[in-house]
Structures are given as structure tokens and as C-alpha cells.
Design an enzyme around this catalytic site. Structure first.
Site, short mmCIF file in Angstrom:
data_model
loop_
_atom_site.label_atom_id
_atom_site.label_comp_id
_atom_site.label_asym_id
_atom_site.label_seq_id
_atom_site.Cartn_x
_atom_site.Cartn_y
_atom_site.Cartn_z
N CYS A 29 0.80 -1.03 0.11
CA CYS A 29 -0.09 -0.10 -0.15
C CYS A 29 0.62 1.35 -0.11
O CYS A 29 1.27 1.60 -0.95
CB CYS A 29 -0.97 -0.10 1.26
SG CYS A 29 -2.51 1.16 0.96
N HIS A 31 -3.54 -5.26 0.69
CA HIS A 31 -3.10 -5.54 2.06
C HIS A 31 -3.11 -7.12 2.02
O HIS A 31 -3.94 -7.58 2.55
CB HIS A 31 -3.87 -4.92 3.26
CG HIS A 31 -3.74 -3.41 3.00
ND1 HIS A 31 -2.93 -2.84 4.03
CD2 HIS A 31 -4.08 -2.35 2.47
CE1 HIS A 31 -2.75 -1.59 4.03
NE2 HIS A 31 -3.80 -1.37 3.07
N GLU A 89 -1.37 -8.62 4.04
CA GLU A 89 -0.91 -8.98 5.43
C GLU A 89 -2.25 -9.18 5.95
O GLU A 89 -2.15 -9.87 7.24
CB GLU A 89 -0.02 -7.82 6.07
CG GLU A 89 -0.84 -6.88 6.63
CD GLU A 89 -1.45 -5.83 5.35
OE1 GLU A 89 -2.33 -4.86 6.01
OE2 GLU A 89 -1.02 -5.99 4.37
#
Length: 275
Positions: A121, A232, A234
């Protein structure tokens, strides 16, 4: 009696991954902060996270000497547009000039060394700017070759709803992302107001959103692993096969860097103690 050395002590250490911190006031005092989900992602990659506060120019080299990889986190703050010769479009949005000041040269130095780099990001946006690219400061107000872009900001709702699948991305054949995933299309979340406008020279598109927006890129001629993603991965990565494949590829690259930098002595065969 001579004791055998503990074999586990001779095994290679886990790779160390630098995680640059953001700058944020808490109460009346400034703090360095990094999101737990990024630290968790580094551990899922099989590496040891090292959160790094704002670094001075002369500290960047020694910090990279300690590391085997760099993970650039997302953040609510935007890259300051002065780095691509624009004025601030919306003064109400947060900036973090202290982070910009050291992560941009950090990115260039890490890639020049061939060190593994994984940008998420804001981290992806930093990488594009670091190499001379520019950003849409408000994607939802911008138009690309295919027409107006969609609104890529997070929807209202719970955190799970905000990080839920938002749109597919189309993987560019023959790139690093295609090699890792062996997928042509998959769904991603979307929580960003800024994104790549002009891709920096030397960068290669790895995936696009249906509206044509760049969703992933890499430094084409870099000596080592690097991959920058606008979404994202993660978020709840342990239960997401795409995210885990990406983190495992990053972790493998960090282990290779560690081994080239500091070859480990072989673990000796077990011997019976001699009285």
C-alpha cells in the site's frame, strides 16, 4: 567429559527484516509506530521483524548491513506530493514527511544492493516515488486510459468488511507475480485513496485492477527479489493462500540473502561423548 555442542545453536538464524515505523502523536508526545499485522506477516514469512524508527541519512547503510530484507508497511498517511512536484490536493489527509525523508533513500539503496524488498500500500507508493514516479492523490477523482477510475477507498463498515474482497486483479503474464502465484486473476481488498499515476522508469507492471489502475509492480532489472502491492496481503494472511504464497516467496528470498551474506558452518554429525 566433553559435551557435544547444541546443534540448534549452529543452525542458521532467521533472516532479519526491517519494518520502517510511522510517526504519530499519542497524546502530547510523538511516537514511532508500526502495525502489528505487518510484524505478524514478517513472522509468517519465517523471518524476524525489526521495527526501525526514523533514521538519519548516515544510519541507513548500517541498518541495511544488519538486515536480510525490508518490508514497507501501509499507513493512513500519504507520501508528500512535493516528491513528485505537486501541491497537496487535500490538506485534511495525513502526511508523514519524516517517514518519506528516510524511506525513499532506503528503498533505492536496498534495491541497489539486491536486498529483498516487499512493499504494501503506502510502501508500494513510496517505492514508485523513490524511483521517480508520481501518484494519483485522489484516485476516485482521476481518469485513466480506460476512463474514470473506481473508488478504491475502504467501504464503511466493520474492519472485516473494510478488508474484505473488493475487486479482482489481472496478473500480467511473464512477471514475478505470475511466477509466484501461477494465477491469472484473483480477488483483493482495497483501502487506498492514492495509487500509481505514472510508473517510474525501470518499473514493470505486475497486475492491474479492472479499471486499469496499477495494483502491483516490480523493479524489472533489480538484482534481487522485489514486489510492491497496492492491496493488503498481510490482512489475515495465515488463512489466505495467495498472501501466504507471497510471504513465503519473500521469506525464501530473505533466507537466500542471509546465506549469501554470511554462510553458515555445517552442523557437525552427532558423536558419542568421550569420557
Amino acid at each position: 567429559m566433553t559435551q557435544n555442542p547444541d546443534a540448534s545453536a549452529l543452525l542458521p538464524r532467521k533472516p532479519v527484516v526491517l519494518v520502517p515505523a510511522c510517526n504519530k502523536p499519542l497524546g502530547d508526545h510523538p511516537f514511532h509506530v508500526a502495525g502489528k499485522k505487518y510484524v505478524d506477516a514478517v513472522r509468517l514469512a519465517g523471518c524476524t521483524p525489526l521495527i526501525v524508527p526514523t533514521a538519519l541519512p548516515e544510519e541507513i547503510g548500517p541498518l541495511l548491513d544488519l538486515a536480510d530484507g525490508v518490508l514497507l508497511t501501509g499507513s493512513k498517511s500519504n507520501v508528500h506530493p512535493r516528491h513528485f512536484d505537486e501541491a497537496v490536493h487535500d490538506p485534511s489527509l495525513p502526511l508523514d514527511p519524516d517517514r518519506d525523508a528516510w524511506t525513499l533513500p532506503l528503498i533505492r539503496e536496498a534495491v541497489a544492493r539486491g536486498m529483498p524488498l516487499f512493499g504494501i500500500c503506502r510502501g508500494a507508493q513510496e517505492a514508485n516515488v523513490a524511483f521517480g514516479g508520481s501518484l494519483h492523490q485522489a484516485v476516485q477523482e482521476s481518469t485513466g486510459p480506460q476512463g474514470p477510475y473506481a473508488d478504491h477507498r475502504a467501504p464503511d463498515g466493520t474492519v472485516d468488511e473494510q478488508y474484505g474482497p473488493a475487486h479482482p486483479v489481472d496478473v500480467v503474464p511473464g512477471g514475478r507475480l505470475a511466477e509466484i502465484l501461477n494465477l491469472a486473476r484473483f480477488d483483493v481488498n482495497s483501502l487506498h485513496g492514492q495509487a500509481v499515476k505514472s510508473l517510474a522508469p525501470g518499473l514493470r507492471v505486475e497486475a492491474r485492477a479492472p479499471d486499469g489502475l496499477v495494483e502491483a509492480f516490480s523493479v524489472a532489472e533489480a538484482k534481487g527479489f522485489n514486489l510492491c502491492l497496492q492491496w493488503h496481503p498481510e490482512w489475515q494472511a495465515a488463512g489466505n493462500p495467495v498472501s501466504m504464497a507471497l510471504l513465503q516467496a519473500f521469506g525464501a528470498a530473505c533466507r537466500s540473502w542471509r546465506d549469501r551474506k554470511q554462510p553458515q558452518a555445517p552442523v557437525p554429525a552427532h558423536r558419542t561423548p568421550v569420557p
